[in-house]
Scaffold this motif. Structure first.
Motif: not given
Length: 264
Positions: A223, A200, A236, A227-228, A238, A230-232
């Motif tokens: 998910q 992360r 990107s 989600g981690m 999703l 994609h948000s990082g």
């Protein structure tokens, strides 16, 4: 190697699963697919020390294969545990990645990751109260984890396979050939990596076009973990496949293909 187009190297999950389950006729119409047989599986060599099946070794062997292909850049697809390998490789070799597909995987493992997966297994019978076989899945899962040889691990996976699909019981005849061909090798499957896995803090370093794909009903790489990722990872995509569990390339092959093509 199979297919046509840009080279995409795919790393299977498990660890210890036969690479053949990742074969995708849809992807092979758009990519030259290279299905790596991870160390300890298939025709790949075996390590002298069974404790050597750790992430560092998988990443090293993956890098060696990419170097052998002599392609300046490749697409990389990692499924489940293979996603850990793909993520590490992308971070260590950003100039070799033309596209990154992180499929039903996570940027972190550990107690919370395992607890969430086990909760999904325990809750499985409640999803199918009218299917008697569903009630046996949690016990079968525990038994599978105690296997000690190749056939035991393979049989254990096949016995627990319904939990990996969004709706196995409605499509069991369709999935039967896929399930019957599943094979797991015991040494890599039973190995434990003592090194913690948590990417992360480094996700923002990923510069390749990236798609994160997750099955909406995947109990192990679904998910929350997608989600981690994609948000990082800046920029990107999703894609959540609504009618898939852990094998979206089998459950929703056309939608899976369209998701992968976002990296082109």
């Amino acid at each position: 190697m199979a297919g046509h187009g840009p080279v995409c190297v795919a790393h299977s999950g498990g660890p210890g699963m036969d690479a053949g389950y990742l074969r995708s006729a849809e992807l092979e119409r758009h990519f030259t697919m290279v299905y790596l047989e991870p160390i300890g599986t298939g025709a790949s060599g075996r390590l002298a020390d069974p404790a050597g099946y750790v992430l560092d070794a998988y990443v090293r062997h993956f890098a060696a294969l990419v170097d052998h292909l002599a392609e300046p850049e490749v697409h990389v697809l990692g499924h489940s545990h293979g996603g850990f390998v793909a993520l590490r490789y992308a971070l260590e070799n950003p100039d070799r990645i033309s596209g990154l597909i992180l499929y039903d995987t996570s940027p972190v493992t550990g107690p919370d990751f395992r607890a969430a997966a086990m909760a999904g297994v325990a809750a499985y019978p409640d999803r199918y109260p009218d299917v008697p076989e569903a009630a046996a899945i949690p016990a079968a899962f525990q038994e599978a984890e105690s296997a000690t040889d190749d056939e035991g691990f393979s049989a254990g996976l096949r016995a627990t396979i319904p939990v990996y699909f969004a709706d196995y019981w409605a499509r069991r005849a369709e999935f039967a050939p896929f399930v019957n061909d599943l094979r797991v090798w015991s040494e890599p499957a039973g190995a434990e990596d003592p090194a913690p896995f948590d990417m992360r803090p480094r996700l923002a370093e990923i510069i390749a076009p990236t798609v994160v794909i997750a099955g909406a009903q995947d109990f192990i790489g679904g998910q929350p973990w997608a989600g981690m990722l994609h948000s990082g990872i800046p920029g990107s995509h999703l894609v959540v496949l609504p009618d898939s569990g852990h094998f979206g390339h089998i459950e929703q092959p056309d939608e899976f293909l369209q998701a992968v093509l976002l990296t082109r």
